[in-house]
Write a protein that holds these residues in place. Sequence first.
Motif, short mmCIF file in Angstrom:
data_model
loop_
_atom_site.label_atom_id
_atom_site.label_comp_id
_atom_site.label_asym_id
_atom_site.label_seq_id
_atom_site.Cartn_x
_atom_site.Cartn_y
_atom_site.Cartn_z
N CYS A 49 0.82 -1.22 0.00
CA CYS A 49 0.00 0.00 0.00
C CYS A 49 0.85 1.26 0.00
N ALA A 50 2.03 1.20 0.60
CA ALA A 50 2.93 2.36 0.63
C ALA A 50 3.53 2.63 -0.74
N GLY A 51 3.43 1.65 -1.65
CA GLY A 51 3.91 1.84 -3.00
C GLY A 51 5.42 1.74 -3.17
N THR A 52 6.11 1.13 -2.20
CA THR A 52 7.57 1.07 -2.27
C THR A 52 8.12 -0.26 -2.77
N THR A 53 7.25 -1.25 -2.99
CA THR A 53 7.72 -2.59 -3.36
C THR A 53 7.58 -2.89 -4.85
N GLY A 54 6.78 -2.10 -5.56
CA GLY A 54 6.53 -2.36 -6.97
C GLY A 54 5.48 -3.43 -7.23
N HIS A 55 4.87 -3.97 -6.18
CA HIS A 55 3.87 -5.02 -6.35
C HIS A 55 2.51 -4.46 -6.75
N THR A 56 1.73 -5.34 -7.34
CA THR A 56 0.35 -5.07 -7.69
C THR A 56 -0.51 -6.07 -6.91
N GLU A 57 -1.63 -5.60 -6.37
CA GLU A 57 -2.58 -6.53 -5.77
C GLU A 57 -3.18 -7.37 -6.89
N ALA A 58 -3.25 -8.67 -6.67
CA ALA A 58 -3.74 -9.58 -7.72
C ALA A 58 -4.41 -10.79 -7.10
N VAL A 59 -5.02 -11.59 -7.96
CA VAL A 59 -5.56 -12.87 -7.54
C VAL A 59 -4.91 -13.97 -8.37
N LYS A 60 -4.64 -15.07 -7.70
CA LYS A 60 -4.12 -16.27 -8.37
C LYS A 60 -5.24 -17.29 -8.38
N ILE A 61 -5.64 -17.65 -9.58
CA ILE A 61 -6.78 -18.54 -9.78
C ILE A 61 -6.26 -19.91 -10.20
N THR A 62 -6.58 -20.92 -9.41
CA THR A 62 -6.24 -22.29 -9.77
C THR A 62 -7.49 -22.89 -10.41
N PHE A 63 -7.33 -23.40 -11.64
CA PHE A 63 -8.51 -23.86 -12.38
C PHE A 63 -8.20 -25.13 -13.18
N ASN A 64 -9.26 -25.82 -13.54
CA ASN A 64 -9.18 -26.99 -14.40
C ASN A 64 -9.52 -26.52 -15.81
N PRO A 65 -8.53 -26.49 -16.71
CA PRO A 65 -8.78 -25.95 -18.05
C PRO A 65 -9.76 -26.78 -18.89
N GLU A 66 -10.02 -28.01 -18.49
CA GLU A 66 -11.03 -28.81 -19.20
C GLU A 66 -12.44 -28.29 -18.89
N LEU A 67 -12.63 -27.78 -17.69
CA LEU A 67 -13.93 -27.27 -17.28
C LEU A 67 -14.06 -25.75 -17.46
N MET A 68 -12.94 -25.05 -17.33
CA MET A 68 -12.93 -23.60 -17.45
C MET A 68 -11.67 -23.21 -18.23
N PRO A 69 -11.78 -23.11 -19.55
CA PRO A 69 -10.60 -22.74 -20.34
C PRO A 69 -10.09 -21.35 -19.97
N TYR A 70 -8.80 -21.16 -20.10
CA TYR A 70 -8.18 -19.87 -19.81
C TYR A 70 -8.85 -18.74 -20.59
#
Length: 175
Positions: A49-70
């Motif tokens: 939040c201080a903006g000093t690390t260069g990171h972006t808030e994100a989500v990592k989604i684990t999925f089955n590509p047979e059921l939910m293609p990218y």
Amino acid sequence: MNKQEDTAIFAGGCFWCMVKPFDSLPGVEKVVSGYTGGHVANPTYEQVCAGTTGHTEAVKITFNPELMPYEKLLQYYWQVTDPTDAAGQFQDRGDNYRPVIFYNSPKQKAAAEKSKAELANSGKFDKPIVTKIEPAAPFYDAEDYHQDFYKKDPLRYSLEESGGRDNFIKEHWSK
């Protein structure tokens, strides 16, 4: 049949608001809030939040590509972010809230670029599509109190959602 698993990493503003849209989709196994794209190992929420690390808030989604293609996940991603705003998302301003698709393979990169081009050519927006497509970097899980926030604090979550994302979705995607 062997269960396949892949991951997608998407940034689009506050990670609290990025979990719920993907959490209940068929084929999605898990959605984790976290930080990526920065230069500090194991950053804390306060550091990001201080903006000093260069990171972006994100989500990592684990999925089955047979059921939910990218490619289908990308379609959902475009509907819950403002791809024309590089300075943040809705009420969340700053580089740590920028919209980014982080790819983890050449196939994901190609799919993201194709999807972005299709959106740009769709005429749905009158401004350029500025969402970045970048290689995946180390992903650090956010602190436990950030995980599944929409379930833990539904009232605060609804206040975050009403900060513009809901109206944006209705305006651009409900037609």
